[in-house]
Design an enzyme around this catalytic site. Structure first.
Site, PDB file in Angstrom:
ATOM      1  N   LEU A  15       0.827  -1.216   0.000  1.00 65.47           N
ATOM      2  CA  LEU A  15       0.000   0.000   0.000  1.00 65.47           C
ATOM      3  C   LEU A  15       0.860   1.263   0.000  1.00 65.47           C
ATOM      4  CD1 LEU A  15      -2.937  -1.030   2.370  1.00 65.47           C
ATOM      5  CD2 LEU A  15      -2.822  -1.063  -0.128  1.00 65.47           C
ATOM      6  N   ILE A  35      11.812  -0.312   6.740  1.00 62.70           N
ATOM      7  CA  ILE A  35      12.995  -1.096   7.102  1.00 62.70           C
ATOM      8  C   ILE A  35      13.609  -1.693   5.830  1.00 62.70           C
ATOM      9  CG2 ILE A  35      11.834  -3.327   7.464  1.00 62.70           C
ATOM     10  CD1 ILE A  35      13.494  -3.615  10.050  1.00 62.70           C
ATOM     11  N   ASN A 112      -9.021  -5.315   9.488  1.00 61.24           N
ATOM     12  CA  ASN A 112     -10.237  -6.108   9.746  1.00 61.24           C
ATOM     13  C   ASN A 112      -9.930  -7.248  10.729  1.00 61.24           C
ATOM     14  OD1 ASN A 112      -9.961  -8.860   8.091  1.00 61.24           O
ATOM     15  ND2 ASN A 112      -8.985  -7.226   6.937  1.00 61.24           N
ATOM     16  N   TYR A 136      -1.590 -10.958  15.347  1.00 60.47           N
ATOM     17  CA  TYR A 136      -1.450  -9.769  14.497  1.00 60.47           C
ATOM     18  C   TYR A 136      -2.639  -8.820  14.721  1.00 60.47           C
ATOM     19  CZ  TYR A 136      -2.389  -7.234  10.123  1.00 60.47           C
ATOM     20  OH  TYR A 136      -2.730  -6.283   9.194  1.00 60.47           O
ATOM     21  N   LYS A 140      -3.086  -4.781  16.284  1.00 59.32           N
ATOM     22  CA  LYS A 140      -3.851  -3.667  15.705  1.00 59.32           C
ATOM     23  C   LYS A 140      -4.803  -3.084  16.755  1.00 59.32           C
ATOM     24  CE  LYS A 140      -2.042  -3.704  11.564  1.00 59.32           C
ATOM     25  NZ  LYS A 140      -1.142  -2.597  11.149  1.00 59.32           N
ATOM     26  N   SER A 165      -9.418  -5.896   2.404  1.00 56.83           N
ATOM     27  CA  SER A 165      -8.394  -6.563   1.583  1.00 56.83           C
ATOM     28  C   SER A 165      -8.038  -5.638   0.439  1.00 56.83           C
ATOM     29  CB  SER A 165      -8.928  -7.885   1.034  1.00 56.83           C
ATOM     30  OG  SER A 165      -9.387  -8.697   2.101  1.00 56.83           O
TER      31      SER A 165
HETATM   32  P1  NAI Z   1       3.186  -4.756   3.468  1.00 53.92           P
HETATM   33  O1  NAI Z   1       3.634  -5.889   4.308  1.00 53.92           O
HETATM   34  O2  NAI Z   1       3.334  -4.855   1.997  1.00 53.92           O
HETATM   35  O3  NAI Z   1       3.925  -3.413   3.949  1.00 53.92           O
HETATM   36  C1  NAI Z   1       4.322  -3.171   5.274  1.00 53.92           C
HETATM   37  C2  NAI Z   1       5.677  -2.510   5.251  1.00 53.92           C
HETATM   38  O4  NAI Z   1       6.119  -2.295   6.604  1.00 53.92           O
HETATM   39  C3  NAI Z   1       6.742  -3.369   4.555  1.00 53.92           C
HETATM   40  O5  NAI Z   1       7.344  -2.650   3.490  1.00 53.92           O
HETATM   41  C4  NAI Z   1       7.731  -3.679   5.662  1.00 53.92           C
HETATM   42  O6  NAI Z   1       9.108  -3.702   5.211  1.00 53.92           O
HETATM   43  C5  NAI Z   1       7.503  -2.540   6.644  1.00 53.92           C
HETATM   44  N1  NAI Z   1       7.936  -2.920   7.996  1.00 53.92           N
HETATM   45  C6  NAI Z   1       7.725  -4.095   8.640  1.00 53.92           C
HETATM   46  N2  NAI Z   1       8.336  -4.099   9.826  1.00 53.92           N
HETATM   47  C7  NAI Z   1       8.956  -2.899   9.953  1.00 53.92           C
HETATM   48  C8  NAI Z   1       9.769  -2.314  10.961  1.00 53.92           C
HETATM   49  N3  NAI Z   1      10.085  -2.980  12.101  1.00 53.92           N
HETATM   50  N4  NAI Z   1      10.244  -1.067  10.763  1.00 53.92           N
HETATM   51  C9  NAI Z   1       9.943  -0.403   9.615  1.00 53.92           C
HETATM   52  N5  NAI Z   1       9.195  -0.900   8.621  1.00 53.92           N
HETATM   53  C10 NAI Z   1       8.698  -2.138   8.784  1.00 53.92           C
HETATM   54  O7  NAI Z   1       1.653  -4.495   3.865  1.00 53.92           O
HETATM   55  P2  NAI Z   1       0.576  -3.582   3.104  1.00 53.92           P
HETATM   56  O8  NAI Z   1      -0.365  -4.472   2.390  1.00 53.92           O
HETATM   57  O9  NAI Z   1       1.234  -2.494   2.370  1.00 53.92           O
HETATM   58  O10 NAI Z   1      -0.198  -2.970   4.369  1.00 53.92           O
HETATM   59  C11 NAI Z   1       0.132  -1.705   4.921  1.00 53.92           C
HETATM   60  C12 NAI Z   1      -0.495  -1.595   6.291  1.00 53.92           C
HETATM   61  O11 NAI Z   1      -1.891  -1.785   6.200  1.00 53.92           O
HETATM   62  C13 NAI Z   1       0.022  -2.616   7.290  1.00 53.92           C
HETATM   63  O12 NAI Z   1       0.129  -2.006   8.569  1.00 53.92           O
HETATM   64  C14 NAI Z   1      -1.056  -3.676   7.295  1.00 53.92           C
HETATM   65  O13 NAI Z   1      -1.095  -4.352   8.542  1.00 53.92           O
HETATM   66  C15 NAI Z   1      -2.298  -2.840   7.049  1.00 53.92           C
HETATM   67  N6  NAI Z   1      -3.357  -3.619   6.397  1.00 53.92           N
HETATM   68  C16 NAI Z   1      -3.279  -3.944   5.066  1.00 53.92           C
HETATM   69  C17 NAI Z   1      -4.280  -4.664   4.463  1.00 53.92           C
HETATM   70  C18 NAI Z   1      -4.272  -4.962   2.995  1.00 53.92           C
HETATM   71  O14 NAI Z   1      -5.251  -5.524   2.522  1.00 53.92           O
HETATM   72  N7  NAI Z   1      -3.255  -4.605   2.230  1.00 53.92           N
HETATM   73  C19 NAI Z   1      -5.427  -5.180   5.230  1.00 53.92           C
HETATM   74  C20 NAI Z   1      -5.436  -4.763   6.614  1.00 53.92           C
HETATM   75  C21 NAI Z   1      -4.427  -4.009   7.150  1.00 53.92           C
END
Ligand code: NAI
Length: 267
Positions: A15, A35, A112, A136, A140, A165
């Site tokens: 995202l 990171i 969610n 997880y 949240k 999603s």
């Molecule tokens: P993603 O896993 O692709 O991106 C998360 C980013 O956070 C990664 O680039 C990762 O390197 C970084 N990260 C992880 N641990 C870290 C740390 N200790 N320090 C710094 N950076 C760190 O996930 P996505 O899909 O982009 O989701 C973004 C956010 O939205 C997340 O917080 C996720 O939990 C939340 N989310 C996403 C959903 C989706 O459908 N894509 C659904 C529900 C929540």
């Protein structure tokens, strides 16, 4: 442009990559952090590779920013020790630094999975109780509570996005209900940054899908109107027959297969 400097955490993620281009229109400078490697920084970007669990690094990240979009962290279930560092310590560091540096608005990517143990037969709104479906999801819930505290105590405003999603397209029948298009995700973040006086708000992130589990009436002041729908993928995932397997927890609960996972151990 409305903002002088915005901070985007998780900028290298799924995202985060979607949002980087949009943020260019909203702020003079966008500080992007992750990171993981952030790739080439655009002319308006400051790229800082950092671990959210590193307190000093996070304090530097929050210097001179107007608002934060906090997407960084582990985005699936994982061993507790990993979630503790990235999602719990990381989110704590972010709010402590926001307070210290006078940052007044955060958009927090909740999930969610903070409410995934509600049955699919229920429609939830902003006041529905938390029912996380995995560790997880518990992290949240921590982020939602932490941001509630920082608003009540210090007036730092947060919009918690309970994202469904958000991927290129739905990958299974459940995601026909939880699908949030990238375009609608960006619009949701825009509403969360630009609406005056949001206080501490909870909003569900789903497109205008045919079946809905979530009611955003209580967040209507954000003005979020999704433009997309999962219906364009209906051929791939026809609505399931009423005989759908009600004994299968992955079908009975909103969190889907997450509800049948078990707490994971570090290898
Ligand atoms: P993603 O896993 O692709 O991106 C998360 C980013 O956070 C990664 O680039 C990762 O390197 C970084 N990260 C992880 N641990 C870290 C740390 N200790 N320090 C710094 N950076 C760190 O996930 P996505 O899909 O982009 O989701 C973004 C956010 O939205 C997340 O917080 C996720 O939990 C939340 N989310 C996403 C959903 C989706 O459908 N894509 C659904 C529900 C929540």
């Amino acid at each position: 442009k409305p903002f002088r400097r915005l901070l985007l955490t998780g900028a290298a993620g799924n995202l985060g990559r979607q949002l980087r281009a949009a943020l260019a229109h909203w702020a003079e400078t966008v500080r992007v952090t992750d990171i993981a490697s952030l790739g080439q920084a655009a002319a308006h970007e400051e790229a800082v590779q950092a671990n959210l669990a590193d307190r000093e690094a996070v304090h530097r990240l929050l210097q001179d920013v107007d608002a934060v979009v906090h997407l960084g962290g582990i985005s699936v279930d994982a061993p507790f020790d990993d979630l503790l560092e990235a999602n719990i310590r990381g989110t704590y560091n972010l709010y402590a630094a926001a307070h210290k540096h006078g940052v007044k608005r955060v958009v927090f990517a909740s999930s969610n999975h903070a409410i995934g143990f509600h049955p699919v037969t229920e429609v939830l709104d902003a006041d529905s109780p938390l029912r996380p479906d995995c560790l997880y999801g518990v992290t949240k819930c921590f982020g939602e509570s932490l941001s509630r505290y920082y608003f009540d105590r210090f007036g730092i405003e947060t919009v918690c996005l309970r994202i469904g999603s958000s991927f290129e397209e739905p990958k299974n029948p459940r995601m026909m209900v939880t699908y949030l298009s990238y375009r609608d995700f960006i619009e949701l973040v825009r509403c969360s940054l630009f609406t005056n006086r949001v206080g501490h708000a909870i909003v569900y992130g789903a497109s205008d899908n045919a079946v809905k589990w979530w009611d955003n009436t209580k967040a209507s002041f954000l003005g979020f109107r999704p433009k997309d729908s999962s219906q364009q993928f209906a051929e791939r995932f026809p609505p399931s027959a009423p005989t759908a397997d009600r004994d299968d927890p992955a079908q009975r609960f909103q969190g889907g297969a997450f509800v049948i996972g078990e707490p994971m151990e570090r290898a």
